[in-house]
Design an enzyme around this catalytic site. Structure first.
Site, PDB file in Angstrom:
ATOM      1  N   HIS A  46       8.853  11.255  24.187  1.00  0.00           N
ATOM      2  CA  HIS A  46       8.904  12.003  25.445  1.00  0.00           C
ATOM      3  C   HIS A  46       8.686  11.136  26.675  1.00  0.00           C
ATOM      4  O   HIS A  46       9.258  11.397  27.727  1.00  0.00           O
ATOM      5  CB  HIS A  46       7.954  13.196  25.398  1.00  0.00           C
ATOM      6  CG  HIS A  46       8.501  14.261  24.508  1.00  0.00           C
ATOM      7  ND1 HIS A  46       8.098  14.416  23.213  1.00  0.00           N
ATOM      8  CD2 HIS A  46       9.513  15.139  24.702  1.00  0.00           C
ATOM      9  CE1 HIS A  46       8.811  15.364  22.648  1.00  0.00           C
ATOM     10  NE2 HIS A  46       9.679  15.822  23.521  1.00  0.00           N
ATOM     11  N   GLU A  69      17.061  21.503  14.671  1.00  0.00           N
ATOM     12  CA  GLU A  69      16.241  20.282  14.610  1.00  0.00           C
ATOM     13  C   GLU A  69      15.755  20.017  13.196  1.00  0.00           C
ATOM     14  O   GLU A  69      15.348  18.908  12.862  1.00  0.00           O
ATOM     15  CB  GLU A  69      14.998  20.442  15.503  1.00  0.00           C
ATOM     16  CG  GLU A  69      15.322  20.670  16.946  1.00  0.00           C
ATOM     17  CD  GLU A  69      14.092  20.959  17.763  1.00  0.00           C
ATOM     18  OE1 GLU A  69      13.628  20.048  18.457  1.00  0.00           O
ATOM     19  OE2 GLU A  69      13.601  22.101  17.710  1.00  0.00           O
ATOM     20  N   CYS A 105      21.376  19.087  22.817  1.00  0.00           N
ATOM     21  CA  CYS A 105      20.476  18.734  23.913  1.00  0.00           C
ATOM     22  C   CYS A 105      19.600  17.546  23.548  1.00  0.00           C
ATOM     23  O   CYS A 105      18.718  17.163  24.305  1.00  0.00           O
ATOM     24  CB  CYS A 105      19.635  19.928  24.333  1.00  0.00           C
ATOM     25  SG  CYS A 105      18.603  20.544  22.998  1.00  0.00           S
ATOM     26  N   ASP A 108      14.782  15.287  17.111  1.00  0.00           N
ATOM     27  CA  ASP A 108      13.999  15.616  15.922  1.00  0.00           C
ATOM     28  C   ASP A 108      14.868  15.647  14.668  1.00  0.00           C
ATOM     29  O   ASP A 108      14.420  15.225  13.607  1.00  0.00           O
ATOM     30  CB  ASP A 108      13.291  16.965  16.110  1.00  0.00           C
ATOM     31  CG  ASP A 108      12.031  16.815  16.947  1.00  0.00           C
ATOM     32  OD1 ASP A 108      11.281  15.855  16.702  1.00  0.00           O
ATOM     33  OD2 ASP A 108      11.812  17.623  17.861  1.00  0.00           O
TER      34      ASP A 108
HETATM   35  C1  PEP Z   1      15.252  17.373  20.234  1.00  0.00           C
HETATM   36  O1  PEP Z   1      14.428  17.377  19.314  1.00  0.00           O
HETATM   37  O2  PEP Z   1      16.361  16.813  20.168  1.00  0.00           O
HETATM   38  C2  PEP Z   1      14.930  18.015  21.513  1.00  0.00           C
HETATM   39  C3  PEP Z   1      15.833  18.102  22.458  1.00  0.00           C
HETATM   40  O3  PEP Z   1      13.664  18.477  21.687  1.00  0.00           O
HETATM   41  P1  PEP Z   1      12.451  17.548  22.110  1.00  0.00           P
HETATM   42  O4  PEP Z   1      13.009  16.205  22.501  1.00  0.00           O
HETATM   43  O5  PEP Z   1      11.759  18.202  23.240  1.00  0.00           O
HETATM   44  O6  PEP Z   1      11.644  17.505  20.858  1.00  0.00           O
HETATM   45 MG    MG Z   2      12.653  18.605  19.386  1.00  0.00          MG
END
Ligand code: PEP
Ligand code: MG
Length: 577
Positions: free
Chosen positions: A192, A435, A506, A459
């Site tokens: 993140h 995911e 995403c 994920d």
């Molecule tokens: C993902 O896991 O690809 C996602 C977009 O969620 P995050 O990055 O917030 O875990």
């Molecule tokens: Mg995720």
């Protein structure tokens, strides 16, 4: 001599500035017997005043960057320093035991921490008080020992931060005016902190393993976030070479910026939706500046993380409404219900200690257990739906029953609001993130019940390859282009289309130039990424012929290794540099 340190390029751009190490100094000390009690109390007093001055600065900066409520924690720290019971007890200990201020401080704070932690199981407030005392003690101790306790809020000159790791909340506090980039020892491209660096447009390199060991505070650094290279103490010639690289990159960005108000079309005229991911309504500026076609992922957990308590329905409603109104009636906004757990923790919602938090009690699992929290969020979302085109999705869904349970709760809250006469949007879409590999494999069943999928590759790759997305030791296994991942992604897209549903992505893979041609060939409908990747992706897509890419996608799925796929894309798509 210049030293070169390599890492994972996590956010594009080139920065040249001094190192600022965000690392706690060694705060160990010896217990001493003292003769002059007054002088020792004077040292303590001076350390209290200096700590208070720091905290006031940090508080004011936090109000600016994160808002009044999130900054409240620093007021709580200032109050600890002003509490005569706490400070008086330390002075008493100096007097009674004739010990140095460090020892007295530690004795008293340990006593309070033990007491508050003893009550913490039944009371989250007490856990916070223990954390406050621990933080304040560290600060006062650093002043007693004449050491600097670094904090992003205290930075008032241009620097590159060097840290072992950056938590999402460290990253949220960065001021772009002074922080020109950051370098960490650990972490991967989809951790993140890296995602937030891209949102903030701060160049970053993660996973260097040795940056904090190699780099000293104040060292001159060149950070090349395009190639993942750090130069420590560069020569003048090297600095001018990288200055040139920074200028070239700025020119390139100016070129991309010309596409800001264009739709995203391939060379043969096929439209793909290019949306942006956000963490807070403040990120909307980036969405609009980069000409994104809507929001493909709003990570609402940051609303919870930036707060001192569970955000109320009203607060949430305001935030969601702001995003929907900001994006406007022509585009969609996909809001994900809270994805708390894993690396995203709430100080006021203690979760059980788990062996494997990433495989544990998180995301939709938590929502379906704490339906009180979930229902509040759904009500806020449904009310906000009157202000735009809202798509809601649930994170980390593994089974159809989870989706059905979440959908039932959504329908109940929606019906209640309708019965209360509240105005709501008439076309809310409900979807899931893909995911968990189990959901990807069963996508043909899910597709019959959801309105859309959004593939969370960050994920999905981690869980499929059994390689933690933030662990640089196994980052070689974190392979977005591995044919196994491509097969899952392709199956999800094809399953969605079989039932007339929308397939979005995403995860960060959606903005990855190697992956983009393959995903276009598979027919992915929506690509959602860090806002700062939107224009370069639009430019790339505009040079590619979508129809021709179908064959590329088929070959990629049939390849044997990740390396083969990269080679294939570079051979067949020269536009990918
Ligand atoms: C993902 O896991 O690809 C996602 C977009 O969620 P995050 O990055 O917030 O875990
Ligand atoms: Mg995720």
């Amino acid at each position: 001599m210049t030293k070169e340190i390599k890492g994972i390029a996590a956010s594009n751009g080139v920065a040249i500035a001094k190192a600022y190490k965000l690392e706690d100094p060694d705060l160990s000390f010896d217990t001493r017997t003292i003769d002059d009690v007054q002088a020792e109390k004077g040292r303590l007093e001076a350390a209290f005043s200096a700590s208070k001055a720091d905290l006031e600065k940090i508080h004011d900066k936090a109000v600016e960057t994160m808002g009044e409520e999130a900054a409240e924690v620093f007021n709580a720290h200032i109050m600890v320093l002003a509490d005569p019971e706490f400070t008086g007890a330390i002075e008493q200990a100096i007097e009674n035991d004739s010990v140095n201020a460090e020892t007295a401080l530690k004795q008293v704070s340990d006593m309070y921490i033990t007491m508050f932690e003893g009550m913490a199981d039944s009371n989250a407030y007490m856990a916070e008080r223990a954390a406050d005392i621990r933080d304040v003690t560290k600060r006062v101790l650093s002043h007693l020992l004449n050491k600097t306790l670094p904090n992003p809020a205290l930075i008032d000159e241009e620097v590159i931060i060097v840290a072992h790791d950056m938590t999402p909340s460290d990253t949220a506090q960065l001021d772009r005016k002074y922080v020109k980039g950051f370098i960490t020892d650990i972490g991967g491209r989809t951790a993140h902190a890296a995602i937030m660096a891209r949102t903030l447009e701060i160049p970053a390199i993660v996973g260097t393993e040795t940056a904090t060991a190699d780099i000293a505070d104040g060292d001159m650094l060149v950070l090349d976030g395009l190639d993942g290279v750090v130069l420590q103490n560069p020569s003048d010639d090297e600095i001018s070479t990288y200055q040139q690289k920074a200028n070239d990159y700025a020119d390139q960005k100016a070129e991309w910026a010309k596409l800001k108000d264009e739709k995203t079309l391939s060379a043969d005229g096929q439209h793909f939706t290019l949306a942006a991911n956000i963490g807070t309504p403040k990120d909307l500026d980036g969405v609009l500046e980069n000409g994104a076609e809507g929001v493909g992922l709003y990570r609402t957990e940051f609303l919870y993380m930036d707060s001192q308590e569970l955000p109320s329905e009203e607060e949430q409603f305001e935030a969601y409404k702001q995003v929907l109104e900001g994006v406007g009636p022509d585009e969609n906004v996909t809001i994900r219900t809270m994805d708390i757990g894993g690396d995203k923790k709430l100080p006021y919602l203690p979760l059980p200690e788990e062996e494997n938090p990433f495989l544990g009690y998180r995301a939709v699992r938590l929502s379906l257990d704490r339906t009180d929290i979930f229902r509040t969020q759904l009500r806020a979302l449904i009310r906000a739906s009157a202000y735009g085109n809202l798509w809601i999705m649930f994170p980390m869904v593994a089974t159809l029953n989870e989706f059905r349970a979440a959908r039932d709760i959504f329908n109940e809250e929606k019906q209640k609001l309708v019965d209360e006469g509240v105005k709501i949007g008439d076309n809310i879409k409900l979807g899931i993130m893909i995911e968990v590999p189990a959901a990807a494999v069963l996508a043909d069943k899910f597709a019959q019940e959801v309105d859309f999928f959004s593939i969370g590759t960050n994920d999905l790759i981690g869980y499929s390859m059994a390689a933690d997305r933030g662990n640089d030791k196994v980052s070689y296994l974190y392979q977005p282009y591995n044919p196994s991942i491509l097969r899952l992604v392709n199956f999800v897209i094809k399953s969605a289309h079989k039932y007339g549903k929308i397939a979005a992505m995403c995860g960060e893979m959606a903005g990855d130039p190697i992956a983009v041609p393959i995903l276009m060939g598979m027919g992915l409908d929506e690509f959602s990424m860090s806002a700062t990747s939107v224009l370069s992706t639009r430019s790339l897509m505009s040079h590619l012929n979508a129809k021709d890419l179908e064959g590329l996608a088929e070959k990629a799925i049939d390849a044997e290794t990740s390396e083969d796929v990269v080679k294939l894309v570079k051979q067949e798509v020269p536009e990918v540099k």
